[in-house]
Design an enzyme around this catalytic site. Structure first.
Site, mmCIF file in Angstrom:
data_model
loop_
_atom_site.group_PDB
_atom_site.id
_atom_site.type_symbol
_atom_site.label_atom_id
_atom_site.label_comp_id
_atom_site.label_asym_id
_atom_site.label_seq_id
_atom_site.Cartn_x
_atom_site.Cartn_y
_atom_site.Cartn_z
ATOM 1 N N CYS A 151 53.249 43.488 28.558
ATOM 2 C CA CYS A 151 54.292 43.167 27.576
ATOM 3 C C CYS A 151 54.233 44.113 26.377
ATOM 4 O O CYS A 151 55.261 44.680 25.972
ATOM 5 C CB CYS A 151 54.179 41.719 27.137
ATOM 6 S SG CYS A 151 52.492 41.144 26.844
HETATM 7 N N1 LIG Z 1 51.728 35.745 29.454
HETATM 8 C C1 LIG Z 1 52.357 36.894 29.271
HETATM 9 O O1 LIG Z 1 53.152 37.042 28.336
HETATM 10 C C2 LIG Z 1 52.114 38.062 30.207
HETATM 11 C C3 LIG Z 1 52.913 39.200 30.044
HETATM 12 C C4 LIG Z 1 52.724 40.278 30.916
HETATM 13 C C5 LIG Z 1 51.752 40.204 31.903
HETATM 14 N N2 LIG Z 1 50.981 39.093 32.009
HETATM 15 C C6 LIG Z 1 49.966 39.068 33.078
HETATM 16 O O2 LIG Z 1 50.438 38.219 34.121
HETATM 17 C C7 LIG Z 1 49.333 37.554 34.741
HETATM 18 C C8 LIG Z 1 49.574 36.052 34.625
HETATM 19 O O3 LIG Z 1 49.643 35.727 33.249
HETATM 20 P P1 LIG Z 1 49.949 34.265 32.734
HETATM 21 O O4 LIG Z 1 50.103 34.381 31.268
HETATM 22 O O5 LIG Z 1 51.027 33.663 33.548
HETATM 23 O O6 LIG Z 1 48.548 33.550 33.070
HETATM 24 P P2 LIG Z 1 48.203 31.978 33.081
HETATM 25 O O7 LIG Z 1 49.245 31.219 32.355
HETATM 26 O O8 LIG Z 1 46.785 31.873 32.621
HETATM 27 O O9 LIG Z 1 48.278 31.606 34.633
HETATM 28 C C9 LIG Z 1 47.349 32.106 35.572
HETATM 29 C C10 LIG Z 1 47.741 31.660 36.962
HETATM 30 O O10 LIG Z 1 46.780 32.197 37.882
HETATM 31 C C11 LIG Z 1 46.106 31.145 38.547
HETATM 32 N N3 LIG Z 1 44.678 31.524 38.604
HETATM 33 C C12 LIG Z 1 43.760 31.462 37.621
HETATM 34 N N4 LIG Z 1 42.592 31.959 38.050
HETATM 35 C C13 LIG Z 1 42.754 32.323 39.335
HETATM 36 C C14 LIG Z 1 41.920 32.889 40.328
HETATM 37 N N5 LIG Z 1 40.641 33.181 40.083
HETATM 38 N N6 LIG Z 1 42.449 33.143 41.548
HETATM 39 C C15 LIG Z 1 43.730 32.862 41.812
HETATM 40 N N7 LIG Z 1 44.577 32.316 40.912
HETATM 41 C C16 LIG Z 1 44.100 32.063 39.682
HETATM 42 C C17 LIG Z 1 46.337 29.891 37.742
HETATM 43 O O11 LIG Z 1 46.334 28.773 38.620
HETATM 44 P P3 LIG Z 1 45.920 27.280 38.151
HETATM 45 O O12 LIG Z 1 46.821 26.914 37.012
HETATM 46 O O13 LIG Z 1 46.190 26.455 39.371
HETATM 47 O O14 LIG Z 1 44.471 27.343 37.784
HETATM 48 C C18 LIG Z 1 47.724 30.154 37.162
HETATM 49 O O15 LIG Z 1 48.721 29.831 38.107
HETATM 50 C C19 LIG Z 1 48.073 38.021 33.981
HETATM 51 O O16 LIG Z 1 47.465 39.053 34.691
HETATM 52 C C20 LIG Z 1 48.627 38.508 32.657
HETATM 53 O O17 LIG Z 1 47.817 39.501 32.053
HETATM 54 C C21 LIG Z 1 51.150 38.009 31.199
#
Ligand SMILES: NC(=O)c1ccc[n+]([C@@H]2O[C@H](COP(=O)([O-])OP(=O)(O)OC[C@H]3O[C@@H](n4cnc5c(N)ncnc54)[C@H](OP(=O)(O)O)[C@@H]3O)[C@@H](O)[C@H]2O)c1
Length: 343
Positions: A151
């Site tokens: 982002c």
């Molecule tokens: N948030 C943002 O604004 C943003 C922007 C750009 C990129 N990203 C990237 O996108 C990715 C997801 O971000 P997010 O903010 O959506 O994260 P998040 O809200 O923390 O969600 C993580 C997801 O991954 C699952 N998970 C956690 N640990 C895991 C593991 N060891 N193996 C498999 N699945 C696992 C979780 O499942 P459970 O809930 O079932 O535990 C949840 O569905 C990250 O790499 C982040 O850096 C995020």
């Protein structure tokens, strides 16, 4: 044409946003929702915005094999964990858009330096296309693996690249002062993201060198041919979503910078340069896939360029769907043609 989709990491913030976007996309159909700690529940138990068929879909464990009818996989998983799921999907012949950082660097040593861990599948790095859509369309068409940009890098590179490409920016004097809402840090529980720690508070984090700095510098150079040193300081704000990057820049011909940016993005659906004298605000892009850019000339050889996007849309899930549209050679705005919600 209907493309069947798996969303891995469906219970996270970007996964939830993917569900929202994919469910209204005319050519995409959700077939598989993957989770980790929440696997075994119904999606509606974990995501309060779902109803009807989406709410009753099961959350499958991360290692659940992908069925043969799935064509496209969005991996919205933590970095490090994403790589294994990406490899499994590619091995099964699926196309992948990965929202994590695992495939954003071309060199495994850069990844290791930025993320403090070795890359789980460095052999796949060379086939990943860095999906800053506006700069990667040719390579995205027909790609199997797209690394969706971060982002902060998206908010920084969109205003910076046209100026770098025209050679008007002093590449040693780039300061990016950025702010993000707390959804940028994901949904998992962390003490420093508790309401009491974030509310009525603003703080910088990630210093001395936030991991997105490597990504910004690598792709600033790859897309513009200019090696730039970026001093990047992110801050977290007490708001749910939204990202604002203020670029303090020095250089030449600053009076022309607004025109340079306007010309570059004149035909773009999602990147809008605001009229002279106007600066963007996060509420102008919330819930949309847009990035708004404003320019203010602050001296004979300096200007401030401000960009805003929704970290969960153009900063993550929105750009991921935009990339999928290009991969399949569809209209780029498909499923994304909503304006920001206001107020
Ligand atoms: N948030 C943002 O604004 C943003 C922007 C750009 C990129 N990203 C990237 O996108 C990715 C997801 O971000 P997010 O903010 O959506 O994260 P998040 O809200 O923390 O969600 C993580 C997801 O991954 C699952 N998970 C956690 N640990 C895991 C593991 N060891 N193996 C498999 N699945 C696992 C979780 O499942 P459970 O809930 O079932 O535990 C949840 O569905 C990250 O790499 C982040 O850096 C995020």
């Amino acid at each position: 044409m209907s493309v069947n989709v798996a969303i891995l990491g469906a219970t996270g913030y970007t996964g939830a946003e993917l569900i929202r976007l994919v469910s209204r996309h005319p050519n995409l159909s959700i077939r598989h929702l993957g989770a980790h700690s929440q696997a075994g529940k119904a999606a509606g138990e974990v995501l309060p915005n779902l109803s009807d068929d989406l709410a009753t879909m099961p959350l499958l464990p991360a290692n659940e094999p992908l069925s043969a009818d799935i064509d496209l996989v969005f991996t919205a998983l933590p970095h490090g964990a994403a790589a294994a799921s990406v490899k499994a999907a590619l091995d099964a012949g699926k196309k992948v858009v990965d929202l994590s950082a695992d495939f954003r660097h071309q060199d495994k040593d850069v990844y290791a330096e930025a993320y403090g861990q070795g890359h789980p599948h460095p052999e796949l790095l060379s086939q990943a296309i860095f999906g800053l859509t506006e700069y990667a369309r040719d390579k995205l068409k027909g790609a199997s693996l797209v690394a969706n940009p971060g982002c902060y890098p998206t908010a920084t590179l969109l205003p910076l690249l046209p100026l770098l490409k025209t050679g008007v920016v002093d590449t040693d004097n780039i300061i990016v002062d950025a702010k993000s809402g707390t959804s940028g840090a994901g949904r998992s529980a962390k003490t420093d993201l508790l309401y009491c720690e974030v509310n009525e508070n603003v703080r910088a984090y990630g210093l001395p060198r936030h991991r997105h700095t490597w990504e910004m510098e690598e792709w600033a150079c790859a897309f513009s041919g200019q090696k730039a040193k970026i001093r990047f300081v992110p801050h977290i704000l007490p708001m749910t979503r939204g990202m604002l990057a203020t670029l303090h820049l020095k250089g030449s011909n600053v009076a022309a910078w607004h025109d340079i940016l306007s010309d570059q993005y004149a035909k773009e659906s999602f990147v809008h340069v605001l009229p002279q004298g106007k600066l963007p605000q996060t509420s102008g892009v919330s819930g949309s896939n847009c990035c708004h850019i404003g320019v203010s000339v602050t001296g004979a050889d300096e200007a401030v360029v401000v960009s805003c996007l929704d970290n969960l849309l153009k900063g993550a899930a929105g750009q991921a769907v935009q990339n999928a549209n290009v991969m399949y050679d569809w209209e780029e705005t498909l499923g994304l043609d909503v304006i920001a919600y206001w107020p």
